[in-house]
Scaffold this active site. Sequence first.
Site, short mmCIF file in Angstrom:
data_model
loop_
_atom_site.label_atom_id
_atom_site.label_comp_id
_atom_site.label_asym_id
_atom_site.label_seq_id
_atom_site.Cartn_x
_atom_site.Cartn_y
_atom_site.Cartn_z
N THR A 114 0.82 -1.21 0.00
CA THR A 114 0.00 0.00 0.00
C THR A 114 0.85 1.26 0.00
OG1 THR A 114 -1.84 -1.13 1.11
CG2 THR A 114 -1.78 1.27 1.23
N ASP A 173 -8.12 3.90 -1.05
CA ASP A 173 -6.95 4.43 -0.34
C ASP A 173 -6.32 5.63 -1.06
OD1 ASP A 173 -7.48 2.35 1.35
OD2 ASP A 173 -5.51 1.42 1.20
N ASP A 200 -12.22 3.51 1.95
CA ASP A 200 -11.21 4.03 2.88
C ASP A 200 -10.34 5.10 2.22
OD1 ASP A 200 -12.22 1.99 4.52
OD2 ASP A 200 -10.62 0.60 3.96
N ARG A 262 -14.92 3.79 9.09
CA ARG A 262 -14.75 2.58 9.89
C ARG A 262 -13.37 2.64 10.52
NH1 ARG A 262 -13.97 -2.45 5.58
NH2 ARG A 262 -12.41 -1.47 4.23
N TRP A 264 -9.76 1.72 11.49
CA TRP A 264 -8.66 0.87 11.03
C TRP A 264 -7.67 0.62 12.16
CZ3 TRP A 264 -3.81 2.72 8.03
CH2 TRP A 264 -3.09 1.61 7.58
#
Length: 349
Positions: A114, A173, A200, A262, A264
């Site tokens: 990522t 992301d 996200d 949410r 993480w």
Amino acid sequence: MRAMTAVFAGVFAVVAAGAGGGAAVAWPGPHVTVAADGSGDFTTVQAAVDAVPAGNASTFTIKIKPGVYHGQVIVPATKPYVFFRGQGADPTQVVIVDDRANGTPKPDGGTWGTSGSASVTIDGHDFQARNLTFANSFDEAAHPEISGKQAVAVLTRADRLVFDNVRFLGNQDTLYVNSPDAATPARVYLRKCYVEGDVDFIFGRATAVFDRCRIHSLDRGSTTNNGYVTAASTSIANPYGLLFTHCTFTGDAPAGTVYLGRPWHPSQDPNAIAQTLIRESTLGAHVIAAAPWTDFGTWSWRDARYAEYRNRGAGAVPSADRPQLTAAEAATLTPRTYLSGVDGWHPER
């Protein structure tokens, strides 16, 4: 490329003019120009960053002429005070873009991960960007063989960063606001920016203030779940995570199919306790009004630090599952309190 007068940071000694040698000392302070057509000092943004002296101690401006600039850009920790300044009429005219994802194979084996997928990584403190676009153009549909589809447009891991009239484009992301480690605070101020994505797409443990920004959720083609705006991983020791103030949340997704966030927990870290506040903002109908916060795996959203204050719009319907601040609490949770730190930093205006 044009000839330049070299100026070395610290002593600012002028030497003989020569192509690719350094930075001009005109407006305001040292600067170089990037132009894809060769009319500037460099044709790539990374080459301009490489020309910034290590240990740079004052603003070093990289003017970027209109164009699309492909390839990863990394601003290392040894090069603080770098300023990317788009020279177009609006932020759409200067685009810095790459197209790799978490699962994209690396030339030497393995995958990028990522963090490694980021089109732009900023490790130098006091970085600024104005009037341009950062994008990750990874095409999920064109790569069914890649399961790790996280594709970061910008990764920040430094303190005192400012983005002014900047666009961040991606899918999953998009904007990763992080810090060097869980014990080190990192503050980011975003003014009148545009951020888009689906899953996200604003995430990380940094303290980040979104001031008068537009936050846009893309349609993933679902009739029930088209993603999550935020996935904060704020350290339990940090009272300030993500703040959205006077923002507008829009979306292409159908009504009632997008969550606001949410929690993480990277590597299942129990001390990553998301802190996200959305205040005095407009929420579109795409937001799941009855329950806009949701669990992340086994981690309950109710254990996170989620709150709202005086929001409006079709996605801001009152609900028992939408924690609200009191006026007294809201008075203590402002851009200034989020960003001040121990040094009294106040970039907001």
